[in-house]
Design a protein around this motif. Sequence first.
Motif, mmCIF file in Angstrom:
data_model
loop_
_atom_site.group_PDB
_atom_site.id
_atom_site.type_symbol
_atom_site.label_atom_id
_atom_site.label_comp_id
_atom_site.label_asym_id
_atom_site.label_seq_id
_atom_site.Cartn_x
_atom_site.Cartn_y
_atom_site.Cartn_z
ATOM 1 N N THR A 169 0.823 -1.202 0.000
ATOM 2 C CA THR A 169 0.000 0.000 0.000
ATOM 3 C C THR A 169 0.860 1.255 0.000
ATOM 4 N N LYS A 205 -2.934 7.054 4.120
ATOM 5 C CA LYS A 205 -2.928 5.949 3.170
ATOM 6 C C LYS A 205 -3.577 6.437 1.874
ATOM 7 N N GLU A 208 -5.152 5.548 -1.810
ATOM 8 C CA GLU A 208 -5.783 4.470 -2.566
ATOM 9 C C GLU A 208 -6.180 4.990 -3.943
ATOM 10 N N ASP A 240 -7.407 3.570 -8.085
ATOM 11 C CA ASP A 240 -7.795 2.473 -8.966
ATOM 12 C C ASP A 240 -6.853 2.354 -10.155
ATOM 13 N N THR A 262 -9.310 9.146 -6.520
ATOM 14 C CA THR A 262 -8.209 8.858 -5.605
ATOM 15 C C THR A 262 -8.661 9.146 -4.175
ATOM 16 N N SER A 299 -7.457 4.021 8.472
ATOM 17 C CA SER A 299 -7.204 2.940 7.516
ATOM 18 C C SER A 299 -7.493 1.560 8.081
#
Length: 334
Positions: A187, A203, A205, A207, A222, A228
């Motif tokens: 991650t 964190k 994330e 796609d 995003t 998290s």
Amino acid sequence: MSPKTTPLRVAVLAGGDSEEREISLKSGQAVADALTETGHQVLQLDPAIVDVAGIDWSQFDVAFVALHGSFGEDGQVQHILDEAGVRYTGSGAVASRLAFSKSAAKEQFELFGVPTPAFTTIHYNDDLNEIRKKAEEIGYPLVVKPDTQGSSLGVSIVRNPAQLTGALRTCFQFDSVGIIEAMIEGTEWTVGLIDLQVLPAIKIETDRPFYDWQAKYEDNQTRYVFDSGVPADVVESLERVAWNACSAIGTSGLARVDLRLDAQNQAWVLEINTIPGFTDHSLLPKAAARVGIDFPVLCDRIVRSCLRKSITAHRHEVQLRPHVLLTPRERAHH
């Protein structure tokens, strides 16, 4: 008025002619608006238009450096400001230069025991077969990236040898020197620092295949996550590693550390940004807001912080700080 409330005359340096010019202009405008809101006298200066070395710096109390990419993050403008006797935000010339070169920064990390993915340097004139051998030694999947570039420009994830040539072509569009780095499956995280304060880890994330330019600036999907679900001790380890990375480079004022967390919850430092984004949507301001520091207060704190240093402090920064494997909390008690 007390020193904490006296308005300052601030030159906001933003723009320039790097690949990140447009992002820098947005950062500079956001900073200028925030500092004006907090009562400072602000003038925006674009080094692509104005000669920084020729400015009459006696009319300013401090320079807020919001220049991303070359000239801003590589130590050049810091050297000019040092020579002019100007107080300025962020790290000095030595730390900036070290952080801007990914290979130089990673050598510092290795020297001080800061975990960073295995890597090797490459040059655009290198024999392709030699580069392939280096890639095999690192092992697939791997990452190819320019040595001195930001915002993920020129970065490619290479999962097999067939993808290597295209990745090299992309890399060398932005720099004559690149690095091949082991890919850390896991991650994406970032940790910001203001002076001695470590901000909450975020964190990231996306796609997309990785946190690239589009994910950073164009993709509204995003996600930036504080809660998290990762155990507190793991988050603490991320913050510890980020702190130690900055200690190894010798950053000051502010910085943002980009990391990966692998399946074993080991944190790996990818790089340090000595001039992170300063829009109200950027990551360091998000982390500051998380602990109650809103954007105008953040910008005001940054300019007032650098005033506490003597004018020559940046010139004489110690290049290699003693490395201590302490948490931010432990560090505060030393």
